[in-house]
Enzyme design. Structure first.
Site, PDB file in Angstrom:
ATOM      1  N   SER A 136      32.880 -18.044 -50.542  1.00 57.45           N
ATOM      2  CA  SER A 136      33.274 -16.812 -49.859  1.00 57.45           C
ATOM      3  C   SER A 136      32.034 -16.171 -49.260  1.00 57.45           C
ATOM      4  O   SER A 136      30.959 -16.193 -49.871  1.00 57.45           O
ATOM      5  CB  SER A 136      33.949 -15.866 -50.856  1.00 57.45           C
ATOM      6  OG  SER A 136      33.178 -14.710 -51.055  1.00 57.45           O
ATOM      7  N   LYS A 137      32.197 -15.623 -48.064  1.00 54.23           N
ATOM      8  CA  LYS A 137      30.993 -15.100 -47.406  1.00 54.23           C
ATOM      9  C   LYS A 137      30.484 -13.846 -48.099  1.00 54.23           C
ATOM     10  O   LYS A 137      29.337 -13.478 -47.932  1.00 54.23           O
ATOM     11  CB  LYS A 137      31.207 -14.911 -45.909  1.00 54.23           C
ATOM     12  CG  LYS A 137      32.191 -13.862 -45.506  1.00 54.23           C
ATOM     13  CD  LYS A 137      32.170 -13.720 -43.989  1.00 54.23           C
ATOM     14  CE  LYS A 137      33.307 -12.852 -43.530  1.00 54.23           C
ATOM     15  NZ  LYS A 137      33.611 -13.003 -42.129  1.00 54.23           N
ATOM     16  N   ARG A 138      31.321 -13.203 -48.889  1.00 55.13           N
ATOM     17  CA  ARG A 138      30.865 -12.027 -49.613  1.00 55.13           C
ATOM     18  C   ARG A 138      30.023 -12.424 -50.830  1.00 55.13           C
ATOM     19  O   ARG A 138      29.066 -11.775 -51.186  1.00 55.13           O
ATOM     20  CB  ARG A 138      32.053 -11.175 -50.056  1.00 55.13           C
ATOM     21  CG  ARG A 138      32.211  -9.945 -49.194  1.00 55.13           C
ATOM     22  CD  ARG A 138      33.564  -9.280 -49.341  1.00 55.13           C
ATOM     23  NE  ARG A 138      34.248  -9.280 -48.051  1.00 55.13           N
ATOM     24  CZ  ARG A 138      35.126 -10.183 -47.661  1.00 55.13           C
ATOM     25  NH1 ARG A 138      35.455 -11.170 -48.471  1.00 55.13           N
ATOM     26  NH2 ARG A 138      35.693 -10.120 -46.485  1.00 55.13           N
TER      27      ARG A 138
END
Ligand code: GLU
Length: 501
Positions: A254-256
């Site tokens: 996930s990019k977070r």
């Protein structure tokens, strides 16, 4: 108001297998290039190159609010860094989805005219009230109401009530979807704009795509899209849904939470060739326990059917090890050139005046054999360019234990000896001898010297480093360390309780 009839009939599309393969990579510009996108790009490219086919780049930019021209530049730059030249005869595009909106609208109109789609004025609230559930799919209420287009009415595709939709997927073993599980999905919004599902299909048709190779997250869209292909009178493509990428906890990247942008890896000094090699192995293996292979070789051995459907672990440790191997495979001049961005602003912690290329060249072979990431170069050589070594308390405390001040003082005297040849072997013999006189093996004796001179406990081979740093600067740094040790000792004595009270 009804939607105007189609202006032109859709061109006829080739059946898969009847013409050279055409694949595509269809990113939505989002501001960064995900490693999963990079893997999809490479797998598509490998298929196109190997089969003498075409790789189409299509930018899915219909969400105008989220598109910025520089993001498109970022996609093109990512292609180049992955070794995909837009000049290559196999490369076609980039095409822009936004330029094809008319064809999307005509296709929507055609589906309406043919009865494959119908207008619907059910709001979400009405649907929830009718079905009694927040999660229920659309119940088909407007199917036979004969509504014409009006602002606010969505166009829905009429999915078959019975039977199954078979998908030919080269990786998934041809999954089958019961049609009753497919709700009548929206293909154009209430303001008339076609949605992703339809635009994506129409573009694939228009670009004569024969094989859709994309991420697994799109698998649930596939039966719907296949129904759209058929309703628009074309033979659907062959599909291949690539396994999801997961982190070490087996969570989807996930990019977070995870580092996922290709650019961020390059900024840390991962070499494009290492990145490409590693990405090719996410779900695929060339066999024979081989992992590090030139890209061309992987292209010739790649088979989309051999891609594993299980989640692929994006293992940064392994990627880093690969990168080390690729760094080692460079010649020293290539390595020096690759390090260049890190030797200057904004990466370097020293100024242009402090930097000396000849000094760097002298230690480059030492660094070449030990770093795994180009960004590590600055920590390894900063002692050569900064006026004083960095202060790292942890290194200092570990190295400057009891006995260190006395040892360092004697090393200082021995190294200052006139006539001592300032070259690594002699320096090593000298420190070894002083260490022995203090009952210390070389490994232990060199720690305080290293921290005094470089500021760090680990780094390039010490004696070669001292040789390059030179006598004067080495002695000055040992003096500074001795002064600091004296100052600490004095302070500690002053702070210590004077006796039992
Ligand atoms: N624009 C879509 C995405 O980036 C493309 C999906 C597809 O490859 O069909 O997810």
């Amino acid at each position: 108001m009804s939607v105007p009839p189609p202006r032109l009939a859709l061109v006829t599309f080739p059946a898969p297998g009847s013409s050279p393969i055409r694949v595509r990579f269809a990113p939505s510009p989002t501001g960064m290039f995900h490693v999963g996108s990079a893997r999809s790009t490479l797998f598509n490219w490998a298929v196109a190159k190997q089969q003498g086919g075409t790789f189409v780049l299509r930018i899915e930019d219909t969400d105008a609010s989220r598109n910025q021209p520089e993001w498109v530049d970022g996609i093109l730059a990512a292609m180049e860094s992955l070794g995909i030249s837009t000049e290559d005869p196999a490369f076609e595009g980039p095409y822009f989805q936004s330029k094809n909106v008319e064809l999307h609208q005509e296709s929507a109109a055609r589906l309406f005219e043919s009865g494959a789609a119908y207008y619907c004025d059910c709001t979400r609230e009405v649907l929830v009230a009718r079905t009694g559930s927040q999660h229920a799919g659309y119940d088909g209420f407007c199917r036979d109401r004969g509504l014409e287009y009006a602002e606010g009415r969505a166009l829905r595709f009429r999915t078959p009530d019975e039977g199954e939709t078979h998908v030919v997927d080269l990786i998934r073993g041809n999954p089958t979807f019961p049609n009753e599980s497919l709700e009548d999905f929206v293909i154009a919004r209430g303001n008339g704009t076609p949605v992703f599902l339809l635009a994506n299909v129409v573009d694939d048709m228009d670009e004569h795509i024969t094989h859709v190779i994309r991420g697994e997250e799109h698998l649930p869209n596939t039966p719907k899209q296949q129904l759209l292909w058929a309703a628009l009178g074309a033979t659907p493509p062959v599909w291949a849904h690539l396994p999801v990428l997961v982190n070490e906890k087996r969570q989807k990247l996930s990019k977070r939470r995870d580092k996922v942008s290709l650019e961020s890896f390059f900024e840390e000094g991962y070499l494009p060739a290492a990145m490409v090699n590693y990405l090719m192995l996410l779900g695929w293996s060339p066999g024979n326990d081989e992992e590090i292979l030139p890209f061309d070789e992987m292209i010739s051995r790649f088979k989309i059917e051999d891609v594993n459907s299980a989640p692929a672990f994006f293992d940064i440790k392994k990627l880093t090890a690969f990168n080390g191997e690729y760094i080692r495979a460079l010649s020293v001049p290539e390595f020096t050139a690759a390090c260049d961005p890190w030797l200057h602003a904004p990466h370097a912690p020293w100024s242009e005046e402090q930097f000396d290329q000849k000094v760097f060249d002298a230690v480059a072979p030492l660094a070449h054999s030990r770093i795994a990431l180009l960004a590590e170069i600055t920590d390894n050589v900063d002692f050569l360019f900064l006026d004083a070594p960095i202060t790292d308390d942890d290194s200092w405390n570990k190295a400057m234990k009891a006995g260190a001040p006395e040892l360092l003082a004697d090393v200082r005297v021995a190294l200052a000896e006139t006539g001592l040849a300032w070259e690594s072997e002699t320096l090593k013999d000298t420190v070894t001898a002083v260490g022995e006189a203090h009952g210390m093996k070389l490994g232990k004796a060199q720690a305080p010297v290293r921290v005094a001179v470089t500021g760090r406990r680990i780094g390039l081979p010490l004696f070669e480093s001292l040789e390059v740093l030179g006598r004067e600067r080495t002695l000055a740094r040992i003096d500074a360390a001795l002064a600091r040790l004296t100052e600490i000792a004095t302070r500690t004595a002053a702070e210590a309780p004077t006796g039992a009270e």
